[in-house]
Scaffold this motif. Structure first.
Motif, PDB file in Angstrom:
ATOM      1  N   ILE A  79       0.805  -1.310   0.003  1.00 13.42           N
ATOM      2  CA  ILE A  79      -0.132  -0.025   0.113  1.00 13.42           C
ATOM      3  C   ILE A  79       0.948   1.288   0.049  1.00 13.42           C
ATOM      4  O   ILE A  79       0.855   2.395  -0.709  1.00 13.42           O
ATOM      5  N   TYR A  87      -7.821   0.859  -1.997  1.00 14.96           N
ATOM      6  CA  TYR A  87      -7.488  -0.380  -1.424  1.00 14.96           C
ATOM      7  C   TYR A  87      -8.722  -1.094  -1.403  1.00 14.96           C
ATOM      8  O   TYR A  87      -9.594  -0.618  -0.703  1.00 14.96           O
ATOM      9  N   CYS A 104      -3.788   3.330   4.860  1.00 13.62           N
ATOM     10  CA  CYS A 104      -4.767   4.017   3.842  1.00 13.62           C
ATOM     11  C   CYS A 104      -4.852   5.519   4.308  1.00 13.62           C
ATOM     12  O   CYS A 104      -4.906   6.515   3.490  1.00 13.62           O
TER      13      CYS A 104
END
Length: 131
Positions: A79, A87, A104
């Protein structure tokens, strides 16, 4: 280009996995699927397919643009490296308390959830055992 990152084990690839990945692809323009390596899968979980088989099967799906191996216990590194637009996870991954959701949030990456479509791998294994 809106890149979507999906992550999972994808053992004994089945229609539930395929439906999930098709939904993931609909979130953006390019779908990267992270497949958890054998050594990172929970030791109590017995795998049917090894990581190369799982990666090959996932890569053969029309909705998948790229497959990468995840050599960490979770997708956090990927990520942070890929920095996808979204995501994507299954709605079974709620609530949002997983470590990757923190990554995130810090990076401003949206998290999208797909609707779970049966079967589950464990259901298929149970059905086979019952034969």
């Amino acid at each position: 280009m809106r890149v979507v990152l999906a992550h999972g084990v994808f053992d004994l690839l089945h229609s539930g996995h395929i439906a999930h990945l098709m939904q993931c692809r609909s979130f953006g323009d390019y779908l990267i699927v992270s497949v958890l390596s054998d050594r990172c899968v929970d030791k109590e979980r017995k795998l049917i397919d090894d990581e190369l088989d799982r990666m090959f099967k996932v890569s053969s799906l029309r909705c998948v643009d790229e497959v990468v191996r995840c050599n960490e216990p979770g997708p956090g590194y990927l990520i942070r490296t890929i920095k996808p637009y979204i995501y994507a996870r299954s709605d079974e991954s709620l609530p949002r308390n997983k470590p990757e959701y923190h990554d995130c949030k810090l990076l401003g990456i949206r998290v999208g959830f797909t609707k779970t479509v049966p079967p589950h791998t464990s259901d298929i294994i149970a059905k086979i055992r019952a034969l």
